[in-house]
Scaffold this active site. Structure first.
Site, PDB file in Angstrom:
ATOM      1  N   HIS A  18       2.062  -3.863 -32.166  1.00 32.91           N
ATOM      2  CA  HIS A  18       2.423  -2.704 -32.996  1.00 32.91           C
ATOM      3  C   HIS A  18       1.749  -2.800 -34.372  1.00 32.91           C
ATOM      4  O   HIS A  18       1.217  -1.822 -34.885  1.00 32.91           O
ATOM      5  CB  HIS A  18       3.941  -2.647 -33.216  1.00 32.91           C
ATOM      6  CG  HIS A  18       4.754  -2.483 -31.972  1.00 32.91           C
ATOM      7  ND1 HIS A  18       5.723  -3.371 -31.591  1.00 32.91           N
ATOM      8  CD2 HIS A  18       4.733  -1.527 -31.012  1.00 32.91           C
ATOM      9  CE1 HIS A  18       6.284  -2.966 -30.456  1.00 32.91           C
ATOM     10  NE2 HIS A  18       5.705  -1.854 -30.084  1.00 32.91           N
ATOM     11  N   LYS A  42      16.631   1.999 -22.797  1.00 36.03           N
ATOM     12  CA  LYS A  42      15.956   0.706 -22.683  1.00 36.03           C
ATOM     13  C   LYS A  42      16.878  -0.475 -22.981  1.00 36.03           C
ATOM     14  O   LYS A  42      16.455  -1.619 -22.909  1.00 36.03           O
ATOM     15  CB  LYS A  42      14.764   0.649 -23.640  1.00 36.03           C
ATOM     16  CG  LYS A  42      13.474   1.157 -23.053  1.00 36.03           C
ATOM     17  CD  LYS A  42      12.296   0.742 -23.922  1.00 36.03           C
ATOM     18  CE  LYS A  42      10.979   1.011 -23.240  1.00 36.03           C
ATOM     19  NZ  LYS A  42       9.832   0.658 -24.099  1.00 36.03           N
ATOM     20  N   ARG A  92      -3.384   0.413 -24.625  1.00 32.81           N
ATOM     21  CA  ARG A  92      -3.748  -0.980 -24.371  1.00 32.81           C
ATOM     22  C   ARG A  92      -4.758  -1.121 -23.242  1.00 32.81           C
ATOM     23  O   ARG A  92      -5.737  -1.829 -23.349  1.00 32.81           O
ATOM     24  CB  ARG A  92      -2.487  -1.805 -24.076  1.00 32.81           C
ATOM     25  CG  ARG A  92      -1.602  -1.936 -25.297  1.00 32.81           C
ATOM     26  CD  ARG A  92      -0.232  -2.395 -24.958  1.00 32.81           C
ATOM     27  NE  ARG A  92       0.445  -1.406 -24.116  1.00 32.81           N
ATOM     28  CZ  ARG A  92       1.580  -1.605 -23.502  1.00 32.81           C
ATOM     29  NH1 ARG A  92       2.171  -2.764 -23.596  1.00 32.81           N
ATOM     30  NH2 ARG A  92       2.130  -0.648 -22.787  1.00 32.81           N
ATOM     31  N   SER A 130       6.985  -5.714 -25.960  1.00 28.11           N
ATOM     32  CA  SER A 130       8.231  -6.297 -26.463  1.00 28.11           C
ATOM     33  C   SER A 130       9.019  -6.939 -25.322  1.00 28.11           C
ATOM     34  O   SER A 130       9.617  -7.997 -25.502  1.00 28.11           O
ATOM     35  CB  SER A 130       9.066  -5.226 -27.157  1.00 28.11           C
ATOM     36  OG  SER A 130       8.350  -4.682 -28.232  1.00 28.11           O
TER      37      SER A 130
HETATM   38  N1  COA Z   1       0.246  -3.180 -28.505  1.00 29.19           N
HETATM   39  C1  COA Z   1       1.148  -3.918 -27.893  1.00 29.19           C
HETATM   40  N2  COA Z   1       2.232  -3.415 -27.292  1.00 29.19           N
HETATM   41  C2  COA Z   1       2.410  -2.093 -27.325  1.00 29.19           C
HETATM   42  C3  COA Z   1       1.510  -1.262 -27.952  1.00 29.19           C
HETATM   43  C4  COA Z   1       0.379  -1.852 -28.576  1.00 29.19           C
HETATM   44  N3  COA Z   1      -0.533  -1.128 -29.186  1.00 29.19           N
HETATM   45  N4  COA Z   1       1.928   0.000 -27.805  1.00 29.19           N
HETATM   46  C5  COA Z   1       3.067  -0.051 -27.098  1.00 29.19           C
HETATM   47  N5  COA Z   1       3.349  -1.318 -26.808  1.00 29.19           N
HETATM   48  C6  COA Z   1       4.444  -1.795 -25.988  1.00 29.19           C
HETATM   49  C7  COA Z   1       5.787  -1.593 -26.585  1.00 29.19           C
HETATM   50  O1  COA Z   1       6.249  -2.793 -27.180  1.00 29.19           O
HETATM   51  C8  COA Z   1       6.630  -1.227 -25.392  1.00 29.19           C
HETATM   52  O2  COA Z   1       7.107  -2.422 -24.828  1.00 29.19           O
HETATM   53  P1  COA Z   1       8.449  -2.437 -24.013  1.00 29.19           P
HETATM   54  O3  COA Z   1       8.374  -1.378 -22.959  1.00 29.19           O
HETATM   55  O4  COA Z   1       8.454  -3.785 -23.482  1.00 29.19           O
HETATM   56  O5  COA Z   1       9.512  -2.142 -25.042  1.00 29.19           O
HETATM   57  C9  COA Z   1       5.670  -0.652 -24.370  1.00 29.19           C
HETATM   58  O6  COA Z   1       4.398  -1.029 -24.797  1.00 29.19           O
HETATM   59  C10 COA Z   1       5.761   0.820 -24.248  1.00 29.19           C
HETATM   60  O7  COA Z   1       5.501   1.378 -25.505  1.00 29.19           O
HETATM   61  P2  COA Z   1       5.731   2.916 -25.775  1.00 29.19           P
HETATM   62  O8  COA Z   1       5.113   3.736 -24.744  1.00 29.19           O
HETATM   63  O9  COA Z   1       5.332   3.158 -27.195  1.00 29.19           O
HETATM   64  O10 COA Z   1       7.236   3.082 -25.545  1.00 29.19           O
HETATM   65  P3  COA Z   1       8.346   2.879 -26.528  1.00 29.19           P
HETATM   66  O11 COA Z   1       9.531   2.634 -25.720  1.00 29.19           O
HETATM   67  O12 COA Z   1       8.043   1.837 -27.546  1.00 29.19           O
HETATM   68  O13 COA Z   1       8.451   4.321 -27.262  1.00 29.19           O
HETATM   69  C11 COA Z   1       8.815   6.720 -27.381  1.00 29.19           C
HETATM   70  C12 COA Z   1       8.539   5.508 -26.504  1.00 29.19           C
HETATM   71  C13 COA Z   1       9.901   6.453 -28.388  1.00 29.19           C
HETATM   72  C14 COA Z   1       7.564   7.067 -28.166  1.00 29.19           C
HETATM   73  C15 COA Z   1       9.188   7.871 -26.450  1.00 29.19           C
HETATM   74  O14 COA Z   1      10.198   7.428 -25.584  1.00 29.19           O
HETATM   75  C16 COA Z   1       9.721   9.099 -27.183  1.00 29.19           C
HETATM   76  O15 COA Z   1       8.960   9.851 -27.739  1.00 29.19           O
HETATM   77  N6  COA Z   1      11.054   9.301 -27.174  1.00 29.19           N
HETATM   78  C17 COA Z   1      11.731  10.438 -27.811  1.00 29.19           C
HETATM   79  C18 COA Z   1      12.063  11.524 -26.795  1.00 29.19           C
HETATM   80  C19 COA Z   1      10.830  12.352 -26.534  1.00 29.19           C
HETATM   81  O16 COA Z   1      10.401  13.123 -27.356  1.00 29.19           O
HETATM   82  N7  COA Z   1      10.251  12.177 -25.329  1.00 29.19           N
HETATM   83  C20 COA Z   1       8.991  12.832 -24.987  1.00 29.19           C
HETATM   84  C21 COA Z   1       9.191  14.215 -24.442  1.00 29.19           C
HETATM   85  S1  COA Z   1       9.984  14.175 -22.893  1.00 29.19           S
END
Ligand code: COA
Length: 165
Positions: A18, A42, A92, A130
């Site tokens: 991140h 989650k 990624r 994560s």
């Molecule tokens: N480097 C390393 N790890 C990364 C990364 C990077 N550049 N980018 C993401 N990751 C990891 C994160 O740690 C996360 O790990 P985890 O699944 O083990 O927790 C995983 O990759 C997935 O990341 P991401 O896709 O960013 O998911 P998230 O759970 O962190 O966030 C939201 C998702 C919050 C952006 C998304 O759920 C959201 O927008 N929610 C609000 C509701 C909404 O509007 N939904 C969309 C319309 S339906």
């Protein structure tokens, strides 16, 4: 024109993956809003307040972080409310793309002024997530390479309190 970008995630906890994206985003955009999703689906091990605080501590040295906030809403609605029309996503591997394309489309449908910008993760952190880090920590593996030091000690403390008492 002031370019405000929003960088969302669960940040449970914030990793070097991140941080890599955040640091690079601060060099491209005028100001960054880090939006931390409640994401109860989650089952995060850190509560929202803890994730906000930890992210704040780890990014305190970065100049153009405008704010760090928690949210429990559609991301596109939050972006609109915060007047951010750039959405940053870290990509990624090629496998992230399929999901990201759909997410970008749905977000744009909800808030047409919102454009997604994808930053490729740096090679050395592109495998971090994560969940992986939490799993390694649970089995007492070394998590130092993946987490900023404050997140590292917070995770060890959290696991100690949750599982060893
Ligand atoms: N480097 C390393 N790890 C990364 C990364 C990077 N550049 N980018 C993401 N990751 C990891 C994160 O740690 C996360 O790990 P985890 O699944 O083990 O927790 C995983 O990759 C997935 O990341 P991401 O896709 O960013 O998911 P998230 O759970 O962190 O966030 C939201 C998702 C919050 C952006 C998304 O759920 C959201 O927008 N929610 C609000 C509701 C909404 O509007 N939904 C969309 C319309 S339906």
């Amino acid at each position: 024109m002031n370019k405000t970008a929003i960088y969302p995630g669960t940040f449970d906890p914030i990793t070097y993956g991140h941080l890599d994206i955040i640091i690079r985003a601060t060099k491209i955009f005028d100001s960054i809003i880090i939006a931390i999703s409640d994401n109860f689906k989650k089952k995060p091990i850190f509560n929202l307040k803890e994730r906000i605080e930890l992210t704040r501590t780890v990014t305190i040295h970065l100049k153009n972080i405008k704010k760090i906030l928690g949210f429990n809403d559609l991301l596109a609605n939050l972006a609109k409310k915060e007047k951010a029309n750039i959405l940053i996503r870290g990509v990624r591997t090629i496998f992230d793309f399929d999901y990201e394309i759909k997410l970008a489309a749905i977000n744009k449908q909800i808030y047409p002024d919102l454009d997604s910008v994808f930053l490729l993760s740096s090679k050395d952190v592109s495998f971090i997530s994560s969940s992986f880090v939490k799993e390694i920590a649970r089995y007492k593996g070394d998590i130092k390479p993946y987490l900023p030091k404050e997140a590292h000690s917070a995770l060890l403390k959290k696991l100690h309190n949750n599982f060893l008492k």
